[in-house]
Design a protein around this motif. Structure first.
Motif, PDB file in Angstrom:
ATOM      1  N   ILE A 104     -57.774 -13.274 -24.644  1.00 56.38           N
ATOM      2  CA  ILE A 104     -56.413 -13.465 -25.151  1.00 56.38           C
ATOM      3  C   ILE A 104     -55.419 -12.694 -24.296  1.00 56.38           C
ATOM      4  O   ILE A 104     -54.323 -13.180 -23.998  1.00 56.38           O
ATOM      5  CB  ILE A 104     -56.326 -13.022 -26.627  1.00 56.38           C
ATOM      6  N   VAL A 105     -55.798 -11.503 -23.872  1.00 54.93           N
ATOM      7  CA  VAL A 105     -54.924 -10.702 -23.004  1.00 54.93           C
ATOM      8  C   VAL A 105     -54.708 -11.428 -21.674  1.00 54.93           C
ATOM      9  O   VAL A 105     -53.576 -11.517 -21.175  1.00 54.93           O
ATOM     10  CB  VAL A 105     -55.516  -9.303 -22.774  1.00 54.93           C
ATOM     11  N   TYR A 106     -55.790 -11.969 -21.090  1.00 61.36           N
ATOM     12  CA  TYR A 106     -55.651 -12.726 -19.840  1.00 61.36           C
ATOM     13  C   TYR A 106     -54.677 -13.892 -20.027  1.00 61.36           C
ATOM     14  O   TYR A 106     -53.824 -14.161 -19.169  1.00 61.36           O
ATOM     15  CB  TYR A 106     -57.000 -13.305 -19.394  1.00 61.36           C
ATOM     16  N   GLU A 107     -54.801 -14.599 -21.156  1.00 62.14           N
ATOM     17  CA  GLU A 107     -53.951 -15.766 -21.402  1.00 62.14           C
ATOM     18  C   GLU A 107     -52.484 -15.355 -21.540  1.00 62.14           C
ATOM     19  O   GLU A 107     -51.586 -16.078 -21.089  1.00 62.14           O
ATOM     20  CB  GLU A 107     -54.427 -16.504 -22.651  1.00 62.14           C
ATOM     21  N   LEU A 108     -52.225 -14.217 -22.171  1.00 61.30           N
ATOM     22  CA  LEU A 108     -50.857 -13.724 -22.270  1.00 61.30           C
ATOM     23  C   LEU A 108     -50.259 -13.502 -20.881  1.00 61.30           C
ATOM     24  O   LEU A 108     -49.110 -13.873 -20.613  1.00 61.30           O
ATOM     25  CB  LEU A 108     -50.827 -12.421 -23.069  1.00 61.30           C
ATOM     26  N   PHE A 109     -51.044 -12.903 -19.997  1.00 63.78           N
ATOM     27  CA  PHE A 109     -50.579 -12.660 -18.627  1.00 63.78           C
ATOM     28  C   PHE A 109     -50.395 -13.988 -17.881  1.00 63.78           C
ATOM     29  O   PHE A 109     -49.415 -14.169 -17.154  1.00 63.78           O
ATOM     30  CB  PHE A 109     -51.573 -11.771 -17.881  1.00 63.78           C
ATOM     31  N   LEU A 110     -51.341 -14.915 -18.059  1.00 67.22           N
ATOM     32  CA  LEU A 110     -51.234 -16.207 -17.379  1.00 67.22           C
ATOM     33  C   LEU A 110     -50.027 -17.001 -17.868  1.00 67.22           C
ATOM     34  O   LEU A 110     -49.344 -17.654 -17.076  1.00 67.22           O
ATOM     35  CB  LEU A 110     -52.519 -17.019 -17.582  1.00 67.22           C
ATOM     36  N   GLU A 111     -49.745 -16.931 -19.169  1.00 68.32           N
ATOM     37  CA  GLU A 111     -48.568 -17.640 -19.673  1.00 68.32           C
ATOM     38  C   GLU A 111     -47.290 -17.032 -19.103  1.00 68.32           C
ATOM     39  O   GLU A 111     -46.321 -17.742 -18.836  1.00 68.32           O
ATOM     40  CB  GLU A 111     -48.519 -17.631 -21.202  1.00 68.32           C
ATOM     41  N   GLN A 112     -47.298 -15.712 -18.915  1.00 67.43           N
ATOM     42  CA  GLN A 112     -46.128 -15.082 -18.312  1.00 67.43           C
ATOM     43  C   GLN A 112     -45.946 -15.553 -16.870  1.00 67.43           C
ATOM     44  O   GLN A 112     -44.819 -15.750 -16.399  1.00 67.43           O
ATOM     45  CB  GLN A 112     -46.285 -13.552 -18.347  1.00 67.43           C
ATOM     46  N   ILE A 113     -47.049 -15.739 -16.180  1.00 66.79           N
ATOM     47  CA  ILE A 113     -46.989 -16.271 -14.813  1.00 66.79           C
ATOM     48  C   ILE A 113     -46.434 -17.691 -14.819  1.00 66.79           C
ATOM     49  O   ILE A 113     -45.608 -18.053 -13.968  1.00 66.79           O
ATOM     50  CB  ILE A 113     -48.394 -16.232 -14.170  1.00 66.79           C
ATOM     51  N   ILE A 114     -46.856 -18.501 -15.801  1.00 69.21           N
ATOM     52  CA  ILE A 114     -46.346 -19.872 -15.911  1.00 69.21           C
ATOM     53  C   ILE A 114     -44.839 -19.853 -16.161  1.00 69.21           C
ATOM     54  O   ILE A 114     -44.086 -20.627 -15.562  1.00 69.21           O
ATOM     55  CB  ILE A 114     -47.075 -20.619 -17.053  1.00 69.21           C
ATOM     56  N   ASP A 115     -44.388 -18.961 -17.048  1.00 66.43           N
ATOM     57  CA  ASP A 115     -42.948 -18.836 -17.305  1.00 66.43           C
ATOM     58  C   ASP A 115     -42.200 -18.489 -16.015  1.00 66.43           C
ATOM     59  O   ASP A 115     -41.114 -18.999 -15.754  1.00 66.43           O
ATOM     60  CB  ASP A 115     -42.687 -17.755 -18.356  1.00 66.43           C
ATOM     61  N   TYR A 116     -42.802 -17.629 -15.220  1.00 70.55           N
ATOM     62  CA  TYR A 116     -42.193 -17.224 -13.946  1.00 70.55           C
ATOM     63  C   TYR A 116     -42.088 -18.404 -12.982  1.00 70.55           C
ATOM     64  O   TYR A 116     -41.107 -18.552 -12.248  1.00 70.55           O
ATOM     65  CB  TYR A 116     -43.016 -16.093 -13.327  1.00 70.55           C
ATOM     66  N   LEU A 117     -43.087 -19.274 -13.009  1.00 70.62           N
ATOM     67  CA  LEU A 117     -43.096 -20.425 -12.109  1.00 70.62           C
ATOM     68  C   LEU A 117     -41.982 -21.411 -12.430  1.00 70.62           C
ATOM     69  O   LEU A 117     -41.493 -22.109 -11.550  1.00 70.62           O
ATOM     70  CB  LEU A 117     -44.454 -21.138 -12.177  1.00 70.62           C
ATOM     71  N   GLU A 119     -39.156 -20.583 -14.696  1.00 67.07           N
ATOM     72  CA  GLU A 119     -37.897 -19.973 -15.134  1.00 67.07           C
ATOM     73  C   GLU A 119     -37.585 -18.734 -14.289  1.00 67.07           C
ATOM     74  O   GLU A 119     -38.392 -17.805 -14.233  1.00 67.07           O
ATOM     75  CB  GLU A 119     -37.975 -19.560 -16.611  1.00 67.07           C
ATOM     76  N   SER A 120     -36.421 -18.705 -13.703  1.00 70.17           N
ATOM     77  CA  SER A 120     -36.035 -17.554 -12.878  1.00 70.17           C
ATOM     78  C   SER A 120     -35.840 -16.295 -13.714  1.00 70.17           C
ATOM     79  O   SER A 120     -36.032 -15.180 -13.231  1.00 70.17           O
ATOM     80  CB  SER A 120     -34.745 -17.863 -12.116  1.00 70.17           C
ATOM     81  N   LYS A 121     -35.494 -16.449 -15.003  1.00 72.34           N
ATOM     82  CA  LYS A 121     -35.240 -15.286 -15.853  1.00 72.34           C
ATOM     83  C   LYS A 121     -36.518 -14.495 -16.153  1.00 72.34           C
ATOM     84  O   LYS A 121     -36.449 -13.375 -16.651  1.00 72.34           O
ATOM     85  CB  LYS A 121     -34.592 -15.716 -17.165  1.00 72.34           C
ATOM     86  N   SER A 122     -37.678 -15.088 -15.870  1.00 74.28           N
ATOM     87  CA  SER A 122     -38.945 -14.391 -16.097  1.00 74.28           C
ATOM     88  C   SER A 122     -39.329 -13.509 -14.915  1.00 74.28           C
ATOM     89  O   SER A 122     -40.369 -12.826 -14.969  1.00 74.28           O
ATOM     90  CB  SER A 122     -40.064 -15.407 -16.365  1.00 74.28           C
ATOM     91  N   ALA A 123     -38.518 -13.513 -13.867  1.00 75.09           N
ATOM     92  CA  ALA A 123     -38.862 -12.731 -12.668  1.00 75.09           C
ATOM     93  C   ALA A 123     -38.901 -11.242 -12.962  1.00 75.09           C
ATOM     94  O   ALA A 123     -39.680 -10.498 -12.350  1.00 75.09           O
ATOM     95  CB  ALA A 123     -37.856 -13.027 -11.554  1.00 75.09           C
ATOM     96  N   LEU A 124     -38.069 -10.776 -13.917  1.00 78.24           N
ATOM     97  CA  LEU A 124     -37.981  -9.339 -14.204  1.00 78.24           C
ATOM     98  C   LEU A 124     -39.299  -8.774 -14.699  1.00 78.24           C
ATOM     99  O   LEU A 124     -39.748  -7.724 -14.235  1.00 78.24           O
ATOM    100  CB  LEU A 124     -36.879  -9.080 -15.233  1.00 78.24           C
TER     101      LEU A 124
END
Length: 494
Positions: A104-117, A119-124
């Motif tokens: 679940i922790v890995y998936e949280l990080f992977l979803e954050q990476i997807i958001d970054y791909l 959405e520019s606002k996820s770059a922070l």
């Protein structure tokens, strides 16, 4: 659930993914051990230790910058294993974390990476993760290259953006209309009340939102009005289930006690009426029979071979040319599904099975899967054709067809028109549900064909080629959660 395939794509694409997972594990192992050293674990149960680990994970993820609502949504899906005995008698904190929480922790990080791909606002937060040392050098270079490739393909970027926002859009739509949905339980017409609540309930349950809604009124209705809803109506379709089935299904999923003996007697009476009214119920009343059998399964009313024989009796005309021409695509699949549910598929002549399947294949076109030979492309027909090919191990037949291109836009279109009231269009809700169920199949049937479908829709060709040429295509990642789909019932296996 609808991110599972996307996570698989990323897992296959990144060559440095293992080092990335290792970095995450090292960080959380240290935090968990530092916290638990201050606790006396000797007398704690397994579940107590799980709870302590969960507290640490949530706190640390919040510090890193993850959204609390997203954290809670992920961890509410944890199926806590109840075991007797003390913590020391069972395992270690490391094993508990690795088995219960790390995917679940890995998936949280992977979803954050997807958001970054997308959405520019996820770059922070990505910069924050890099600063905290979560991204090994090789991994961050791969991530930058992936973002660059996606940015250079506007069509794929838009596909990916729309796809990753599906769950949020549906959840937002339903929660924004929470009061309207709960009021539907008070509709006076039992048919509208149960069919509509059932259809909406399925979507709410799909996205794990049941705790957000108050179903007390429908619970009371089901408990006190069994004589009213334990009835059958004509003109039943897969989109408009029989009233008694809706009641039985909701009672089962809402843990409502009903008079099972009364239900069983009703179903047996319905059986007698069915074989009196139809010469070949399976072909003349497919949808009605399907909901009847699903009801008997829920209440565990098992039919003997003689009764089953009456229900699946052949229509002598079924091998005539064009016999199945006017059947809905979903209806044709349900016939095959009923054979499988009853365990009689091997007893049916191959020629008859193939006649049905040949007609189904006529509905598969380059523009999508049609509900009739000359009909429209629908999410319902798409779902059932995907499922029957999964059931028959023939998914490779669909590998060259474009399917997601019609499913995703249809979700957004249906959401736009969906209004929660007594006049809600059942077909609209049904299409939304079947669209989600189709996405479940694309994600939870982890074959190379399904991963290829997703990758081809979401990513540029260079990325797709790397994914499908990965050595890991032959096996699922041991690091992520893998929900499955039952090949007979279609139910999710957690």
């Amino acid at each position: 659930m609808i991110f599972q395939g996307l996570f698989n794509c990323l897992d296959l694409y990144f060559e440095g993914i293992q080092e990335f997972y290792n970095t995450i594990d090292i960080f959380f192992h240290e935090k968990i051990n530092d916290y638990l050293k201050k606790k006396n674990l000797k007398d704690l149960s397994y579940n107590n230790v799980q709870h302590e680990i969960l507290l640490v994970l949530k706190e640390e993820l919040m510090k890193i910058g993850f959204n609390q609502e997203k954290i809670d949504n992920y961890f509410q899906e944890v199926l806590l294993i109840k075991q007797e005995g003390s913590f020391e008698e069972i395992t270690s904190t490391l094993k508990i974390y690795s088995r219960e929480f790390s995917p679940i922790v890995y998936e949280l990080f992977l979803e954050q990476i997807i958001d970054y791909l997308v959405e520019s606002k996820s770059a922070l937060i990505i910069l924050n993760l890099k600063y905290k040392g979560f991204f090994p050098t090789e991994f961050i270079l791969e991530l930058r290259n992936l973002k660059k490739l996606i940015q250079e393909s506007p069509d794929k970027l838009e596909n990916l953006r729309k796809y990753v926002h599906i769950q949020g859009k549906i959840v937002e739509k339903f929660l924004d209309n929470k009061k309207k949905i709960e009021i539907l339980e008070d509709l006076k017409d039992p048919r509208d009340k149960l069919q509509l609540v059932y259809s909406i309930f399925r979507i709410i349950d799909f996205f794990h939102l049941l705790n957000e809604f108050d179903f007390s009124h429908i619970k009371t209705y089901l408990e006190k009005n069994i004589e009213e809803w334990l009835t059958s109506f004509p003109l039943i379709t897969l989109r408009n289930p029989d009233l008694y089935f809706c009641g039985i299904y909701l009672a089962n999923h809402l843990n409502i006690k009903i008079d099972i003996e009364k239900v069983n007697n009703f179903l047996l009476t319905l059986f007698e009426e069915c074989i009196d009214e139809f010469e070949a119920p399976l072909f003349e009343a497919t949808d009605r029979l399907y909901y009847f059998l699903k009801s008997t399964e829920i209440v565990k009313l098992w039919l003997d071979d003689e009764k089953i024989g009456h229900l699946i009796k052949d229509d002598p005309r079924m091998l005539e040319p064009n016999y199945f021409k006017d059947f809905e695509t979903s209806q044709l699949v349900v016939i095959l599904k009923i054979y499988a549910l009853l365990g009689v598929s091997q007893k049916i002549e191959t020629q008859k099975i193939e006649a049905i399947y040949d007609e189904i294949e006529m509905r598969v076109t380059p523009g999508g899967i049609k509900q009739y030979r000359d009909g429209f492309v629908t999410s319902e027909s798409t779902y059932y054709v995907l499922f029957v090919n999964y059931m028959r191990n023939t998914l490779e037949k669909l590998k060259d067809y474009v399917l997601l291109d019609s499913i995703v836009p249809r979700i957004y279109r249906n959401l736009e028109f969906l209004d929660f009231s007594g006049d809600t269009n059942f077909d609209l809700v049904s299409e939304l549900f079947y669209s989600c169920e189709s996405l479940k199949l694309f994600n939870c049937i982890e074959t190379k064909h399904m991963i290829h479908h997703l990758a081809k829709y979401l990513f540029p060709e260079e990325v797709v080629n790397k994914i499908i040429s990965s050595e890991g295509m032959a096996q699922v990642s041991p690091h992520l959660r893998h929900y499955k789909v039952n090949k007979v019932t279609g139910e999710t296996i957690y």
